[in-house]
Design a protein around this motif. Structure first.
Motif, short mmCIF file in Angstrom:
data_model
loop_
_atom_site.label_atom_id
_atom_site.label_comp_id
_atom_site.label_asym_id
_atom_site.label_seq_id
_atom_site.Cartn_x
_atom_site.Cartn_y
_atom_site.Cartn_z
N VAL A 1 -9.48 5.09 -15.08
CA VAL A 1 -9.33 4.40 -13.79
C VAL A 1 -8.97 2.94 -13.99
N HIS A 2 -7.98 2.49 -13.26
CA HIS A 2 -7.61 1.08 -13.22
C HIS A 2 -8.60 0.42 -12.26
N TRP A 3 -9.54 -0.36 -12.83
CA TRP A 3 -10.70 -0.78 -12.04
C TRP A 3 -10.33 -1.66 -10.86
N LYS A 4 -9.45 -2.61 -11.09
CA LYS A 4 -9.13 -3.52 -9.98
C LYS A 4 -8.47 -2.76 -8.82
N ALA A 5 -7.56 -1.90 -9.17
CA ALA A 5 -6.90 -1.10 -8.13
C ALA A 5 -7.93 -0.25 -7.40
N PHE A 6 -8.89 0.25 -8.15
CA PHE A 6 -9.93 1.11 -7.57
C PHE A 6 -10.82 0.31 -6.61
N VAL A 7 -11.24 -0.88 -7.04
CA VAL A 7 -12.10 -1.71 -6.19
C VAL A 7 -11.34 -2.12 -4.92
N ASP A 8 -10.08 -2.55 -5.09
CA ASP A 8 -9.28 -2.94 -3.93
C ASP A 8 -9.12 -1.78 -2.95
N ALA A 9 -8.88 -0.60 -3.53
CA ALA A 9 -8.69 0.58 -2.69
C ALA A 9 -9.97 0.91 -1.93
N SER A 10 -11.12 0.82 -2.62
CA SER A 10 -12.38 1.16 -1.97
C SER A 10 -12.66 0.17 -0.82
N ARG A 11 -12.27 -1.09 -1.03
CA ARG A 11 -12.47 -2.08 0.04
C ARG A 11 -11.55 -1.80 1.23
N ALA A 12 -10.33 -1.38 0.91
CA ALA A 12 -9.41 -1.02 2.00
C ALA A 12 -9.96 0.14 2.81
N MET A 13 -10.83 0.91 2.16
CA MET A 13 -11.43 2.06 2.84
C MET A 13 -12.77 1.68 3.48
N GLY A 14 -13.13 0.41 3.35
CA GLY A 14 -14.36 -0.06 3.99
C GLY A 14 -15.60 0.07 3.13
N TYR A 15 -15.46 0.34 1.85
CA TYR A 15 -16.61 0.47 0.95
C TYR A 15 -16.64 -0.73 0.03
N THR A 16 -17.73 -1.49 0.05
CA THR A 16 -17.76 -2.77 -0.66
C THR A 16 -18.85 -2.83 -1.74
N GLU A 17 -19.36 -1.68 -2.14
CA GLU A 17 -20.50 -1.66 -3.06
C GLU A 17 -20.10 -1.70 -4.54
N LEU A 18 -18.82 -1.66 -4.84
CA LEU A 18 -18.41 -1.63 -6.25
C LEU A 18 -18.34 -3.05 -6.81
N PRO A 19 -18.80 -3.23 -8.07
CA PRO A 19 -18.70 -4.56 -8.69
C PRO A 19 -17.25 -4.91 -9.00
N GLU A 20 -16.97 -6.20 -8.96
CA GLU A 20 -15.62 -6.70 -9.22
C GLU A 20 -15.11 -6.28 -10.59
N LYS A 21 -16.03 -6.35 -11.56
CA LYS A 21 -15.67 -5.95 -12.93
C LYS A 21 -16.65 -4.90 -13.42
N ALA A 22 -16.19 -4.06 -14.29
CA ALA A 22 -17.08 -3.02 -14.81
C ALA A 22 -16.74 -2.75 -16.27
N ASP A 23 -17.75 -2.44 -17.06
CA ASP A 23 -17.48 -1.99 -18.43
C ASP A 23 -18.31 -0.74 -18.70
N SER A 24 -18.01 -0.08 -19.79
CA SER A 24 -18.57 1.26 -20.02
C SER A 24 -20.09 1.26 -20.19
N SER A 25 -20.67 0.09 -20.51
CA SER A 25 -22.14 0.06 -20.64
C SER A 25 -22.80 0.35 -19.30
#
Lengths: 429, 129
Positions: B48-72
C-alpha cells in the motif's frame, strides 16, 4: 439525410469526450409527411476537407447515447448509418481539435485552425493507440453480446474448472489475485485465504459480480487501469480468444505480467482450435474472408494464409451437423474435401452462437435492439434469439509465441486441457 | 469500491505519466464489516502506498489513520483495526475517481468504478491524426 441547423452553440464538451450536437432532419420513408428531427452524437470525425472548412462525419449515434454518455450505453449503440455528410460550417475554425496525450477535445479555442493543430499532433501515437482501441467486431460481437446475454450466461456458468481451482488454491495465504475478464465472477473468492479483484469490459456481467459481493470494476483487459506490480497473481480465463488482433492478444498478456509482482504467476486459458468435441465446430460459423481481413487485419495468422475456398462449402449452420453436413461433403470431390479440411484447420476466426431463450430475451430490451440492428437472429424452432460471439481460437504453440517478446516473464507450465490451451507465466523482473 | 482497490488503480489514459493516485470524489460511502485477516493485512501493508491511502481515507471521511506508518506498527491491534477498517470495510458507493494529470473523471456507481475510456477519446485521436 440532410444535416443542417449547425449552430456552433450546440457544440458541447462534457469532460474530454467529443460531443457535437447536430440537429438533423431525416426524410423518413415511412413517415413522409412529417420530418423527424433528432439529435445525434458525432462519433467519428476525420480531418479530410477541413482546409475547406468542411468536416467529414462518418457515423453518428442516436441522441440517447448523447444523453447517457456512459460506456455501458455505448456498448449497446447502433450506428445510424455509415453515411458521409458534409457540414457546411463557416464557424468551424472556432472549433479546435487538439490531440494531447491521446486525449481529444473539441472546444472553442484561440489556437489557429483544425488543420494546423491536427498536423502538429500525431507523433506516432497511432500504432499504440490502435492496439487499445476496441475494434468494431469486438464491440458488436463480444461486448454487446455479453451485455445482452449476461444473466443467462451467468446462470449457465457455474462449473469451476479444476485447473483454475488448483492454481488458485496454490496461492499463498494473503495473496491478492487479479482476474482480468472475470465474467460472472465464478472464480472470485474461490480461495478464502486470498483477496480477489475482478474486472470485465461488460458492465452487465460486472453488476452480477458486484451483486454477489465481489470487488470488481469495469475495465479493458488490453489496458488495465492498475499500478505495476501490485497483484500477487493474475488469471485470464477464456478471455484472450475474444480479442481480434494478434497485437491486442499480446498486449493483454503484457498487461497481466505488468500488474503482478516479481515472482508472481499468471494463468491464461484460451479456446483451442483442437476441440475435443469435433461436432462443436460444425455449429460455429467461420468468418468470411473479407471480414477476417477487414476486421481482424493482416496481422492475424488466418489472413496471412488465405484459402481459395468459398465460404458456402463450409458447414456453417447448426442444421449442418445433423446429417446435411455429410451430404454436402459427399457431393464434393476429393480435392475439395482436402482443401476444406485444410481450410478448417487453418480457420481460427469464428462466430460461435449463443442461444438466448425467448423468455429471457424478453426481459431485456437489448435483444429487441439487437434484432433490429441485425446483430442477432431469431430461431423460432429453438425458441431463442441467436447471438454470435466472435472467437479467435488458438492453435498449438500460439500462446507461447505471444509471450516470446516479453522479456520479464518465463513459462512455468503449459498444457492442453478440456479443449483449451493454457499457460502459466512467472514474472522474473 | 474498497480503498485497497483504490490503492491499486491508476489512470490508464495513454500519455499520462503518473496516473496515481486517483483523487476520490465521494458522494456516498458505505461500511461493510468483514473478518480481519492479519496475514493479508501484513502483506498488503508492504504494497500500500501510505500517503495515497491516508488521503483516500480522508476523502471518504475517515480520519483515524496516522500520517506516517511503518511496519513496527503492525504489532499494534489498534493500528491493525484501523488499517483493516479503512482498507477493506470502507466502500465508495457513489462518486468518481479523478485522473491527477488530465482531470478525467471515472464514475463510480453502485460501488463499481468504470475505468473504460470513452471510445471517442481513443478513436478520435486515431482518426484525426
Amino acid at each position: 439525410m440532410d444535416l443542417y441547423s449547425l449552430d456552433p452553440t450546440k457544440f458541447v464538451k462534457p469532460g474530454f469526450g467529443v460531443c457535437c450536437r447536430v440537429s438533423a432532419t431525416i426524410h423518413s420513408k415511412q413517415a413522409s409527411t412529417t420530418d423527424d428531427v433528432r439529435h445525434f452524437r458525432i462519433l467519428f470525425i476525420s480531418r479530410a476537407l477541413c482546409h475547406t472548412d468542411w468536416l467529414m462525419i462518418h457515423s453518428v449515434l442516436k441522441t440517447s447515447r448523447f444523453l447517457n454518455p456512459h460506456r455501458e450505453a455505448l456498448g449497446l449503440t447502433s450506428v445510424v448509418g455509415d453515411f458521409v455528410c458534409h457540414l457546411a460550417l463557416s464557424s468551424m475554425k472556432q472549433i479546435n481539435s487538439k490531440v494531447d496525450s491521446s486525449l481529444c477535445t473539441l472546444a472553442p479555442s484561440k489556437e489557429p485552425s483544425i488543420a494546423d493543430s491536427v498536423s502538429a499532433s500525431g507523433n506516432g501515437t497511432i500504432s499504440s493507440m490502435s492496439v487499445q482501441s476496441t475494434p468494431e467486431i469486438e464491440k458488436k460481437f463480444v461486448h454487446h453480446v455479453y451485455d445482452a446475454i449476461a444473466p443467462h450466461f451467468s446462470a449457465t456458468r457455474f462449473a469451476k474448472w479444476p485447473k483454475v481451482s488448483s492454481f488458485l488454491s496454490s496461492l499463498p495465504l494473503g495473496s491478492l489475485l487479479l482476474d482480468a475478464g472475470c465474467g460472472n465472477g465464478k472464480y472470485l473468492g474461490l480461495n478464502q485465504d486470498c483477496s480477489f479483484i475482478g474486472c470485465d469490459i461488460s458492465p452487465s456481467l460486472i453488476k452480477i459480480c458486484s451483486d454477489r459481493g465481489h470487488e470488481v470494476l469495469v475495465a479493458d483487459a488490453v489496458n488495465l487501469p492498475y499500478r505495476t506490480g501490485f497483484g500477487d497473481a493474475a488469471i485470464s480465463i477464456a478471455v484472450l480468444h475474444h480479442l481480434s488482433t494478434e497485437n491486442r492478444r499480446r498486449k493483454a498478456i503484457e498487461e497481466l505480467v505488468r500488474v503482478v509482482k516479481k515472482g508472481g504467476h499468471v494463468l491464461i486459458t484460451v479456446w483451442a482450435v483442437e476441440q475435443e468435441d469435433t461436432t462443436l465446430i460444425t455449429k460455429w460459423t467461420p468468418l468470411p474472408e473479407k471480414y477476417v481481413e477487414e476486421w481482424v487485419g493482416p496481422g492475424s495468422p488466418r489472413a496471412r494464409t488465405p484459402s481459395p475456398l468459398p465460404l458456402e462449402s463450409i458447414p456453417e449452420s447448426e442444421e449442418s451437423s445433423t446429417g446435411e453436413n455429410i451430404k454436402v461433403c459427399s457431393e464434393t470431390n476429393v480435392y475439395r474435401d482436402l482443401e476444406e479440411e485444410k481450410h478448417i484447420k487453418n480457420q481460427q476466426e469464428y462466430f460461435v452462437p449463443w442461444h438466448l431463450p425467448y423468455h429471457r430475451a424478453e426481459i431485456s430490451g437489448a435483444s429487441a435492439h439487437a434484432l433490429a440492428a441485425g446483430l442477432a437472429t431469431k430461431d423460432d424452432r429453438k425458441g431463442a434469439v441467436v447471438y454470435n460471439r466472435y472467437y479467435h481460437v488458438f492453435s498449438e504453440g500460439e500462446l507461447e509465441s505471444l509471450t516470446t517478446g516479453i522479456n520479464n516473464a518465463r513459462i512455468v507450465d503449459q498444457f492442453f486441457d478440456k479443449s483449451n490451451w493454457c499457460i502459466i507465466l512467472e514474472k522474473t523482473a | 469500491m474498497r480503498l485497497l482497490t483504490h490503492n491499486m488503480l491508476s489512470s490508464n489514459i495513454k500519455g499520462v505519466v503518473n496516473g496515481f493516485p486517483l483523487r476520490i470524489e465521494a458522494e456516498k460511502v458505505a461500511e461493510k464489516s468483514v473478518e480481519m485477516n492479519r496475514e493479508f493485512l501484513k502483506k498488503m501493508f508492504q504494497k500500500v502506498h501510505w500517503k495515497a491511502f491516508v488521503d483516500a481515507s480522508r476523502a471518504m471521511g475517515y480520519t483515524e489513520l496516522p500520517e506516517k506508518a511503518d511496519s513496527s506498527m503492525l504489532n499494534s491491534d489498534e493500528f491493525l483495526n484501523r488499517f483493516h477498517h479503512a482498507l477493506l470495510e470502507l466502500h465508495l458507493e457513489e462518486g468518481a475517481l479523478v485522473c491527477p494529470e488530465t482531470g478525467r473523471r471515472f464514475p463510480v456507481n453502485k460501488g463499481i468504478p468504470n475505468m473504460l475510456l470513452p471510445q471517442e477519446e481513443v478513436l478520435l485521436s486515431i482518426i484525426i491524426c
